[in-house]
Write an enzyme that holds these catalytic residues in place. Structure first.
Site: not given
Ligand code: F6R
Length: 608
Positions: A2, A27, A74, A100-101, A481, A485, A488, A504, A603
């Site tokens: 927060c 935050r 948050w 915050n915490g 994963e 990373k 993207e 294969h 996001k």
């Molecule tokens: C990759 C990434 C996306 C999310 C995906 C699901 O770095 O951030 O692949 O993981 O869009 O998003 P959430 O977890 O918000 O449902």
């Protein structure tokens, strides 16, 4: 996470409070509130939603007080709402607090305070703090605050305001950031530098256990024992944008570095006092587990990768059959789901449209549902019958990092919780795993402490067009994963393969100089992994290995090795993913990419 602010001086407090909060919205932004001491009374206003909702409520109100505090939230305890928003007050509204915490022992404190006649209006852990202050107040503001701090356990940065002391704010720090900005005839308190930077560049950065008594023309700092601390003034020479990222160049790097704390906060309060068992806020028992014959885990992207790890954990520890599916596939293929199915959805944002739709479909089919999400009160949290939260704080960078590691830790704890209820694990093994679990935050910090080799690899291989990631068992899940990373944020074509699959087909793509990142931490398949590494080496690939500290074998077969601290092979994904996140980050930097906002991505994916 927060954001908190405080102001004391001769100017209208509200101006700084709102301006400071706007710089701390990164935050937390599910609700906000302010309190200003107006002499006769303390004026408090709060609003659910972004800061603009609060500003709207304050529009045309005359609030002239020159001492005040504010908060942007948050949620961790209690969903976002006007009531749960800070500041919180005691029964008589003599004291106001922002926090915050997490106050870990708040339940016991709250029960005791209620038995003594205190009235609570929110679901938050924070509200116990002003009530404790009311209980302990003896006319001496500082002494009373010190008594409160002795009672509470957990992490906090706190600011206290008292109606009877209109010339003083008191703030305290434990495990959460707090700075006191030093002005001329006015002083400022904030969670972070960005909030104060337009007012002053001189500040005290508080350390854990410190308390500051802030007046308009003086700041006195005390340590935990009440002794005066002489602190050096910190001069801020970052620009405003850098300050928002805590001095890091990008939010992604900041969030990678926040992982030890995010993981620690997610573990916090979920281990029994004797360290022998996992305590999740689910209330499951053996009958409940026996009523389930299948588990579906549904998610997208990085959260889906966490789901793959979860399958491994639950099958291995709790011996329940688990299927994992990407949400956009699951919902359209008429899944075999009924009231004996438990559907677990994983989502950082709690708003991902495909995941939400899959959850709704599961409920329609009669499944029991559990959500794992990072956002209290999100659509997915509201839709699921049960929810457990990761405590990562807001994730701003598009590429998910700290959300992933907190998801891993939470699904590990869920699997262990189920195993303990279902008695599919021995007491000794459970304790051993819990002991190792507690060490993970420090081991992530250790992994983060040596980034130079990773920077070098990124510079060396950052311009390659293809990179392969290989691994077996849990290493394969992490490889997926790592490859995501890299794709993207650096736009390098990256693919992850289960090492045993190479022969294969994919082996045809391995030619001289192609970088292969090989994860080799899973003891149960170690020899086989080494054979697969030899296969790619024989085709002259450049192989970078990720191994566990103490593995003397690995170096013999590889071009470079990055070691992570040793732990159980179940927990090591929490460590091996860190160099992969950093590799992607530095590769993206090498290629001049927009790390926090990669092209074509958003996001929160609230469209199908
Ligand atoms: C990759 C990434 C996306 C999310 C995906 C699901 O770095 O951030 O692949 O993981 O869009 O998003 P959430 O977890 O918000 O449902």
């Amino acid at each position: 996470m927060c954001g908190i602010v405080g102001y004391i001086g001769d100017n209208k407090a509200l101006n700084f409070l709102l301006q400071g909060l706007s710089k701390l919205e990164y935050r937390g932004y599910d609700s906000a509130g302010i309190a200003v001491n107006c002499g006769e009374n303390i004026f408090v206003e709060k609003a659910v939603g972004r800061l603009d909702a609060l500003k709207e409520k304050l529009h045309n109100q005359k609030i002239d007080g020159t001492i005040g505090i504010g908060h942007t939230r948050w949620a961790t305890h209690g969903r976002p709402s006007d009531r749960n928003a800070h500041p919180h007050t005691d029964c008589q509204e003599n004291f106001v607090v922002v926090h915050n915490g997490i106050i870990e022992n708040y339940m016991a404190l709250k029960e005791n305070l209620i038995s003594r006649g205190h009235k609570f209006i929110s679901e938050t852990d924070t509200e116990v703090v002003p009530h404790l202050l009311e209980e302990f107040y003896n006319g001496n503001f500082l002494e009373s605050v010190q008594k409160v701090l002795k009672k509470i356990e957990g992490s906090y940065s706190l600011v206290f305001m008292s109606k009877a002391h209109p010339d003083t704010l008191i703030c305290a720090k434990q495990d959460n950031p707090l700075v006191v900005g030093l002005g001329n005839g006015e002083n400022f308190i904030a969670s972070d530098i960005p909030a104060i930077i337009s007012k002053t560049r001189n500040a005290y950065i508080l350390n854990d256990g410190e308390i500051a008594v802030v007046k308009k023309d003086s700041v006195k700092i005390f340590n935990r024992n009440g002794e005066v601390v002489e602190k050096k003034i910190f001069h801020v020479n970052w620009n405003a944008e850098a300050a928002e990222k805590g001095g890091y160049e990008h939010f992604m790097l900041k969030e990678i570095n926040e992982q030890p704390k995010a993981v620690r906060d997610t573990i916090s309060k979920r281990i029994s006092k004797d360290g022998a068992s996992i305590e999740l806020e689910l209330g499951w028992d053996k009958n409940f587990l026996d009523s389930i014959n299948k588990i579906y885990i549904i998610a997208c992207g990085t959260a889906y990768h966490a789901g793959l790890v979860a399958k491994f954990y639950i099958e291995k520890l709790a011996r329940k059959l688990v299927e994992v599916d990407v949400a956009s596939e699951y919902r359209y293929r008429n899944p075999i789901v009924d009231d004996k199915t438990l559907v677990i959805v994983i989502s950082q944002s709690g708003e991902t449209s495909d995941t939400l739709a899959a959850l709704k479909e599961s409920r329609r089919l009669g499944a029991k549902t559990l959500a794992i999400t990072n956002v209290v009160g999100s659509s997915i949290a509201r839709e699921a019958e049960q929810v457990i939260y990761t405590v990562a704080g807001p994730e701003i960078a598009v590429a998910s990092t700290k959300a992933y590691t907190t998801q891993l830790i939470l699904v590990f704890m869920l699997a262990l919780y189920m195993a303990q209820i279902g008695k599919t694990i021995s007491t000794e093994r459970a304790r051993e795993l819990i002991d190792l679990l507690k060490k993970i935050p420090a081991q992530i910090s250790e992994t983060l402490s040596d980034v130079d080799p990773i920077k070098t690899f990124a510079r060396q291989y950052g311009f390659n067009e293809d990179v392969f990631y290989i691994g077996r068992s849990l290493d394969y899940c992490v490889a997926l994963e790592g490859a995501l990373k890299l794709k993207e944020i650096s736009y390098i074509h990256a693919e992850a393969y289960a090492s045993g699959e190479l022969k294969h087909g994919t082996l045809a793509l391995i030619v001289e100089g192609v970088p292969v990142i090989a994860l080799a931490t899973q003891k149960s398949v170690y020899e086989k992994t080494i054979s697969n590494i030899k296969e790619v080496k024989a085709r002259d690939a450049v192989v970078i290995g990720i191994g566990a500290a103490g593995d003397t074998e690995l170096e013999k077969y590889l071009d470079h090795v990055i070691f992570v601290p040793n732990t159980d092979e179940l927990l090591i994904p929490l460590l091996t993913v860190v160099p992969l996140q950093l590799l992607a980050y530095y590769a993206a930097i090498t290629r001049g990419c927009d790390v926090d906002k990669p092209r074509n991505l958003a996001k929160s994916v609230t469209v199908e």
